[in-house]
Motif scaffolding. Structure first.
Motif, PDB file in Angstrom:
ATOM      1  N   GLY A 107      -8.717  -8.531  -3.145  1.00  0.00           N
ATOM      2  CA  GLY A 107      -8.835  -7.427  -2.467  1.00  0.00           C
ATOM      3  C   GLY A 107      -9.678  -5.991  -2.818  1.00  0.00           C
ATOM      4  N   HIS A 108      -9.696  -5.082  -2.216  1.00  0.00           N
ATOM      5  CA  HIS A 108     -10.327  -3.662  -2.425  1.00  0.00           C
ATOM      6  C   HIS A 108      -9.507  -3.115  -3.426  1.00  0.00           C
ATOM      7  N   VAL A 109      -9.674  -2.314  -4.477  1.00  0.00           N
ATOM      8  CA  VAL A 109      -9.049  -1.463  -5.378  1.00  0.00           C
ATOM      9  C   VAL A 109      -8.065  -0.576  -4.517  1.00  0.00           C
ATOM     10  N   ASP A 110      -6.991  -0.462  -4.883  1.00  0.00           N
ATOM     11  CA  ASP A 110      -5.844   0.537  -4.307  1.00  0.00           C
ATOM     12  C   ASP A 110      -5.501   0.058  -2.979  1.00  0.00           C
ATOM     13  N   HIS A 111      -5.685  -1.290  -2.668  1.00  0.00           N
ATOM     14  CA  HIS A 111      -5.128  -1.480  -1.422  1.00  0.00           C
ATOM     15  C   HIS A 111      -3.680  -2.208  -1.619  1.00  0.00           C
ATOM     16  N   GLY A 112      -3.261  -2.589  -2.624  1.00  0.00           N
ATOM     17  CA  GLY A 112      -1.878  -2.857  -2.903  1.00  0.00           C
ATOM     18  C   GLY A 112      -1.593  -4.173  -3.486  1.00  0.00           C
ATOM     19  N   LYS A 113      -2.616  -4.807  -4.044  1.00  0.00           N
ATOM     20  CA  LYS A 113      -2.659  -6.071  -4.717  1.00  0.00           C
ATOM     21  C   LYS A 113      -1.442  -6.131  -5.698  1.00  0.00           C
ATOM     22  N   THR A 114      -1.611  -5.089  -6.669  1.00  0.00           N
ATOM     23  CA  THR A 114      -0.459  -5.240  -7.784  1.00  0.00           C
ATOM     24  C   THR A 114       0.809  -4.731  -7.293  1.00  0.00           C
ATOM     25  N   THR A 115       0.993  -3.813  -6.351  1.00  0.00           N
ATOM     26  CA  THR A 115       2.184  -3.592  -5.663  1.00  0.00           C
ATOM     27  C   THR A 115       3.080  -4.951  -4.791  1.00  0.00           C
ATOM     28  N   LEU A 116       1.898  -5.542  -4.277  1.00  0.00           N
ATOM     29  CA  LEU A 116       2.529  -6.932  -3.720  1.00  0.00           C
ATOM     30  C   LEU A 116       2.940  -7.940  -4.663  1.00  0.00           C
ATOM     31  N   ILE A 207      -2.502  -7.652   5.917  1.00  0.00           N
ATOM     32  CA  ILE A 207      -2.769  -6.253   5.867  1.00  0.00           C
ATOM     33  C   ILE A 207      -1.741  -5.445   5.838  1.00  0.00           C
ATOM     34  N   ASN A 208      -1.746  -4.524   4.620  1.00  0.00           N
ATOM     35  CA  ASN A 208      -0.758  -3.864   3.705  1.00  0.00           C
ATOM     36  C   ASN A 208      -0.859  -2.400   4.301  1.00  0.00           C
ATOM     37  N   LYS A 209       0.403  -1.812   3.857  1.00  0.00           N
ATOM     38  CA  LYS A 209       0.743  -0.291   3.881  1.00  0.00           C
ATOM     39  C   LYS A 209       0.862  -0.220   5.609  1.00  0.00           C
ATOM     40  N   MET A 210       1.400  -0.980   6.246  1.00  0.00           N
ATOM     41  CA  MET A 210       1.618  -0.860   7.691  1.00  0.00           C
ATOM     42  C   MET A 210       2.603   0.350   7.846  1.00  0.00           C
ATOM     43  N   ASP A 211       3.393   0.689   6.468  1.00  0.00           N
ATOM     44  CA  ASP A 211       4.314   1.830   6.869  1.00  0.00           C
ATOM     45  C   ASP A 211       3.706   3.396   6.857  1.00  0.00           C
ATOM     46  N   ALA A 212       2.277   3.103   6.270  1.00  0.00           N
ATOM     47  CA  ALA A 212       1.634   4.236   6.319  1.00  0.00           C
ATOM     48  C   ALA A 212       1.484   4.835   7.839  1.00  0.00           C
ATOM     49  N   ILE A 243       1.855  -6.148   6.731  1.00  0.00           N
ATOM     50  CA  ILE A 243       3.045  -6.141   5.650  1.00  0.00           C
ATOM     51  C   ILE A 243       3.056  -4.743   5.128  1.00  0.00           C
ATOM     52  N   SER A 244       4.167  -4.368   4.418  1.00  0.00           N
ATOM     53  CA  SER A 244       4.201  -3.236   3.495  1.00  0.00           C
ATOM     54  C   SER A 244       4.514  -3.943   2.192  1.00  0.00           C
ATOM     55  N   ALA A 245       3.663  -3.790   1.133  1.00  0.00           N
ATOM     56  CA  ALA A 245       4.038  -4.291  -0.013  1.00  0.00           C
ATOM     57  C   ALA A 245       5.208  -3.216  -0.843  1.00  0.00           C
ATOM     58  N   LEU A 246       5.298  -1.986  -0.086  1.00  0.00           N
ATOM     59  CA  LEU A 246       6.026  -0.932  -0.731  1.00  0.00           C
ATOM     60  C   LEU A 246       7.218  -0.924  -0.392  1.00  0.00           C
ATOM     61  N   THR A 247       7.573  -1.416   0.934  1.00  0.00           N
ATOM     62  CA  THR A 247       8.793  -1.447   1.580  1.00  0.00           C
ATOM     63  C   THR A 247       9.439  -3.200   1.481  1.00  0.00           C
TER      64      THR A 247
HETATM   65  P1  GDP Z   1      -4.211  -2.448  -6.266  1.00  0.00           P
HETATM   66  O1  GDP Z   1      -5.336  -1.441  -6.647  1.00  0.00           O
HETATM   67  O2  GDP Z   1      -5.003  -3.154  -5.023  1.00  0.00           O
HETATM   68  O3  GDP Z   1      -3.545  -3.300  -7.200  1.00  0.00           O
HETATM   69  O4  GDP Z   1      -3.367  -1.524  -5.664  1.00  0.00           O
HETATM   70  P2  GDP Z   1      -1.962  -0.969  -5.853  1.00  0.00           P
HETATM   71  O5  GDP Z   1      -1.042  -2.178  -5.826  1.00  0.00           O
HETATM   72  O6  GDP Z   1      -2.103  -0.393  -7.344  1.00  0.00           O
HETATM   73  O7  GDP Z   1      -1.649   0.264  -5.070  1.00  0.00           O
HETATM   74  C1  GDP Z   1      -2.366   1.199  -4.837  1.00  0.00           C
HETATM   75  C2  GDP Z   1      -1.738   2.308  -4.284  1.00  0.00           C
HETATM   76  O8  GDP Z   1      -1.240   2.238  -2.918  1.00  0.00           O
HETATM   77  C3  GDP Z   1      -0.351   2.753  -5.167  1.00  0.00           C
HETATM   78  O9  GDP Z   1      -0.161   4.110  -4.979  1.00  0.00           O
HETATM   79  C4  GDP Z   1       0.782   2.156  -4.417  1.00  0.00           C
HETATM   80  O10 GDP Z   1       2.008   2.553  -4.473  1.00  0.00           O
HETATM   81  C5  GDP Z   1       0.242   2.269  -2.890  1.00  0.00           C
HETATM   82  N1  GDP Z   1       0.626   0.999  -2.133  1.00  0.00           N
HETATM   83  C6  GDP Z   1       0.521  -0.296  -2.266  1.00  0.00           C
HETATM   84  N2  GDP Z   1       1.171  -0.997  -1.171  1.00  0.00           N
HETATM   85  C7  GDP Z   1       1.494  -0.259  -0.268  1.00  0.00           C
HETATM   86  C8  GDP Z   1       2.144  -0.113   0.813  1.00  0.00           C
HETATM   87  O11 GDP Z   1       2.476  -1.037   1.424  1.00  0.00           O
HETATM   88  N3  GDP Z   1       2.355   1.429   1.617  1.00  0.00           N
HETATM   89  C9  GDP Z   1       2.031   2.238   1.098  1.00  0.00           C
HETATM   90  N4  GDP Z   1       2.256   3.310   1.624  1.00  0.00           N
HETATM   91  N5  GDP Z   1       1.633   2.470  -0.067  1.00  0.00           N
HETATM   92  C10 GDP Z   1       1.422   1.142  -0.941  1.00  0.00           C
END
Ligand code: GDP
Length: 595
Positions: A107-116, A207-212, A243-247
Motif C-alpha cells: 500500500g501507499h506510504v503512511d497508510h498503516g502497513k507497519t502498524t498493521l 481500508i485503514n484508519k477508520m478511527d480517524a 479496520i483500524s490498525a491503531l485501535t
Molecule cells: P506505513 O508507511 O504504511 O508502514 O504506515 P505506518 O504504519 O508507519 O503508519 C503511518 C502513520 O499512520 C503512523 O503515524 C501511524 O500511527 C498512523 N496509523 C496507522 N494506522 C492507523 C489507524 O488505524 N488509525 C490512525 N488514526 N492512524 C494510523
C-alpha cells in the motif's frame, strides 16, 4: 536417454518449475522451446502440450494431471500475463498437507502497513510471547482468529514483493492492500494493485484508519471500483474490510477474510521431502557470521542440511524461528533464520538442498564462473563501427550490455547471445540487469566499448543524451529472436543498415476522458521534447511497454494541433488503444539510420 521416466505435468507450468521438475536447467528448457519455435522466459507459464513436447524431447514420458481446481480457476481468472507462482502448482498427488498461507502487506506510504503488521504480530504471535521479545527476521507467523497459523512477510511494500517476483520466486499467497480511509487510493496503492494483479495473487483490501475523524470509506470504495476492483458491497467480488490498525478494530475480521481467500486456493505442500524456499533477507553479523532469513516453501528444512542459494552455500549450523526459538526442523510456509552459509545470498534467491557441501560447492563454483566471465571487460573495439569492424574482420570481442524488463529474461538471453560466438568473434554480455537504460549503463558501454541492448525497456532521457554524445548505440528490441538474429548477423558480418531509435517526446498521462465505448483521450502533459501528430509511440506503465501505436489525434486547448511542445498540456488519442491509466507515459519516437 534410455529410461523413459514418467513425469506428471500440470495443465500449466512455469518454465523454471518445469526445469526443476525434470532436473535440468532452465536454459535447457528454453533452448528446447526455441527449437520448437516458442520464445519463453524462465518465469513464463507454458501449457501442458508445450511442456510435454519439451519433456519428451528431453527423454521423459510426460503425463498430464489435474491440479487442484482452485489453482486452475485462479490461473484462468487471471490476465494473460504469465507470472511466477509459488511452487504449489506442481505439487499434487500423494502426501500433500495444508500449509499456512503466506501474506504480504502492500500500500501507499503512511497508510498503516507497519502498524498493521505490528498489531497482528503483538496480538497473535505464534510460539509464545517470549517476554515481549520479538525479533525482526523479515517474516513471522501469527495465529488467525480460528487458531490456524498464517505467515506474514514483514517487509511491507511492493519493492520487496517485486524483487522476489523478478527472480521468479513468488512467495505471496494473499496480498493485503492497505488504503487509508482519510487519504484514499494513491499512486503507490495503484502500483501495488498493478503488481499484485500482474502476479495473479488474490488480494484483500483493508481500508485503514477508520478511527480517524475524516475517514471516508465510501470514497475508497468508489475509487476501488475505478481501478477495476468492485467491492462486494457494490455487487462485485473484491473483499474489503474496514479496520483500524491503531485501535485493532476489525483486524480479526480482516484476518478471517484473508484465511477465507487463502482457503479457496487449497494451499498444500509435501512436507516429506527436501526443502525448497526463498531467501527473504541476509546479512553479516559480527558475532554470528552470515545470518539468512528464508521462507521454506515446500518440504522440510533440517539442521545439518546443506543448502545452496545462488552462489552461497553451506551446512545449516543453527536454525531459529521468528520468535527466536531454536528449532531443528521447519516445514512448508515457515520463516526461519539460518546460520552457516559462506556468503550473503541476495534477497529473492531460491534455495535448494544439496547432498553435501562438495556437491553444493561444485554447483556454486560453476555459477560464480559464469558471473565472473560476464563481468570481465575487454576493450579494443571502436564502438560506432563495431558491426563494420566485425565485417572487416578486425574485431574479436563483441561486448553487449543487456537491460531487460524482468529478471527472468536475463539468464536465457545472456546464454543465447553468448551462444552466438564463433571462432573469430566472441560475444560477451558484460553487464545485464533489470530496468531502463541508465546513464551509468551508457558509461559502462563507453568504458567497455559495448552496444547496449534494451529488451522491452526504455532508455532514460539522460542515458539517451549521453549515448548521442558518446555515439553509443542503444538497440531496442521486443522479441528475443530479433536480438539473437541481429547478433548472429553481426557476428557473420551480414548486418543490415542499423537504425537507431530517436526519442522525440516524453508525455505524462494525467487524466482520462472517455469519448465513446472504444475511444479515450489521454489528457496529458508534455514533459520533454515535442509530440507530433502521426508519430510512432509507445505507452509505458511501471516501466513496461503496454502498447505500441501511432498518435492518431493531438489536440491543444480542444483544437487540432500538428505538434505540442514541452511544458504544455494536450489531448492524445492513440490508434487501437483506449486503456490509458493515470500516470502512464507516452514516448514518441522515430528511427534514424546510423550506418
Ligand atoms: P506505513 O508507511 O504504511 O508502514 O504506515 P505506518 O504504519 O508507519 O503508519 C503511518 C502513520 O499512520 C503512523 O503515524 C501511524 O500511527 C498512523 N496509523 C496507522 N494506522 C492507523 C489507524 O488505524 N488509525 C490512525 N488514526 N492512524 C494510523
Amino acid at each position: 536417454m534410455t529410461n523413459q521416466q514418467v513425469v506428471r505435468i500440470p495443465p500449466a507450468i512455469i518454465v523454471g518449475d518445469l526445469a526443476e521438475l525434470l532436473g535440468v536447467t532452465a536454459i535447457d528448457i528454453i533452448k528446447e522451446l526455441m527449437k520448437n519455435g516458442v520464445m519463453a522466459t524462465i518465469t513464463q507459464t507454458i501449457d501442458f502440450d508445450t511442456a510435454a513436447v519439451v519433456a519428451a524431447d528431453l527423454g521423459f514420458a510426460p503425463e498430464e494431471f489435474e491440479v487442484a481446481k482452485a489453482a486452475a480457476d485462479l490461473a484462468e481468472a487471471s490476465d494473460e500475463e504469465a507470472a511466477p507462482r509459488s511452487l504449489r502448482i506442481v505439487e499434487e498427488g500423494e502426501g500433500l498437507t495444508l500449509r499456512p498461507p503466506v501474506v504480504t502487506v502492500l500500500g501507499h506510504v503512511d497508510h498503516g502497513k507497519t502498524t498493521l503488521l505490528d498489531r497482528i504480530r503483538k496480538a497473535n504471535v505464534a510460539g509464545g510471547e517470549a517476554g515481549g521479545i520479538t525479533q525482526h527476521i523479515g517474516a513471522y507467523q501469527a495465529k488467525g482468529p480460528d487458531g490456524r497459523i498464517m505467515t506474514f512477510i514483514d517487509t511491507p511494500g511492493h519493492e520487496a514483493f517485486s524483487q522476489m517476483r523478478a527472480r521468479g520466486a513468488m512467495v505471496t499467497d494473499v496480498a493485503i492492500i492497505v488504503v487509508a480511509a482519510d487519504d484514499g487510493i494513491m499512486q503507490q496503492t495503484r502500483e501495488a494493485i498493478a503488481h499484485v494483479k500482474a502476479a495473479r495473487v488474490p488480494m484483500v483490501i483493508a481500508i485503514n484508519k477508520m478511527d480517524a475523524s475524516n475517514a471516508n470509506p465510501d470514497r475508497v470504495l468508489q475509487q476501488l471500483t475505478e481501478v477495476g476492483l468492485v467491492p462486494e458491497s457494490y455487487g462485485g467480488d473484491q473483499v474489503v474490510v474496514q479496520i483500524s490498525a491503531l485501535t485493532g478494530d476489525n483486524v480479526d475480521e480482516l484476518l478471517e477474510n484473508v484465511q477465507l481467500v487463502a482457503e479457496l486456493q487449497d494451499l498444500r505442500a509435501n512436507a516429506d521431502q527436501d526443502a525448497v524456499g526463498v531467501v527473504l533477507e541476509a546479512k553479516t553479523d559480527r558475532h554470528r557470521g552470515i545470518v539468512t532469513t528464508a521462507l521454506v516453501q515446500t518440504g522440510t528444512l533440517r539442521s545439518g542440511d546443506t543448502i545452496l542459494a545462488g552462489t552461497a552455500y553451506g551446512r545449516v549450523k543453527a536454525m531459529s524461528d521468528a520468535a527466536g526459538e531454536r528449532i531443528t526442523e521447519a516445514g512448508p510456509s515457515t520463516p526461519v533464520e539460518i546460520l552457516g552459509l559462506n556468503e550473503v545470498p541476495p534477497a529473492g534467491e531460491r534455495f535448494v538442498v544439496r547432498k553435501d557441501e562438495k556437491e553444493a560447492r561444485a554447483e556454486a563454483t560453476i555459477r560464480q564462473r559464469a558471473i565472473d566471465a560476464g563481468q570481465e571487460t575487454r576493450a579494443g573495439v571502436t564502438l560506432d563501427s563495431l558491426f563494420g569492424e566485425i565485417h572487416k574482420g578486425n574485431v574479436t570481442d563483441f561486448n553487449l550490455i543487456l537491460k531487460t524488463d524482468v529478471q527472468g529474461s536475463i539468464e536465457p538471453l545472456v546464454q543465447s547471445l553468448e551462444d552466438q560466438s564463433v571462432d573469430e568473434v566472441n560475444v560477451r554480455v558484460i553487464h545485464a540487469s533489470v530496468g531502463s537504460v541508465t546513464e551509468s549503463d551508457v558509461q559502462l558501454a563507453v568504458a567497455a566499448k559495448a552496444v547496449v541492448v534494451a529488451f522491452n525497456v526504455p532508455a532514460e532521457p539522460g542515458a539517451r543524451r549521453l549515448s548521442d554524445q558518446e555515439k553509443i548505440e542503444i538497440r531496442d528490441y521486443r522479441i528475443i529472436y530479433d536480438i539473437i538474429e541481429d547478433v548472429q548477423k553481426a557476428v557473420k558480418g551480414l548486418l543490415e543498415p542499423i537504425y537507431n531509435e530517436v526519442q522525440d517526446a516524453t508525455v505524462e498521462v494525467r487524466q482520462i476522458f472517455r469519448v465513446s465505448r472504444r475511444n479515450a483521450i489521454a489528457g496529458s502533459y508534455v514533459r520533454e521534447g515535442t509530440v507530433t501528430r502521426g508519430a510512432r509511440c509507445r505507452v509505458m506503465r511501471n516501466g513496461a511497454v503496454i502498447h505500441e501505436g501511432i498518435i492518431e489525434s493531438l489536440k491543444r486547448l480542444n483544437e487540432d494541433a500538428r505538434d505540442v511542445n514541452a511544458g504544455l498540456e494536450c489531448g492524445i488519442m492513440i490508434s487501437n488503444f483506449d486503456g490509458f491509466e493515470e500516470g502512464d507515459q507516452i514516448i514518441t519516437h522515430h528511427m534514424e539510420q546510423v550506418r
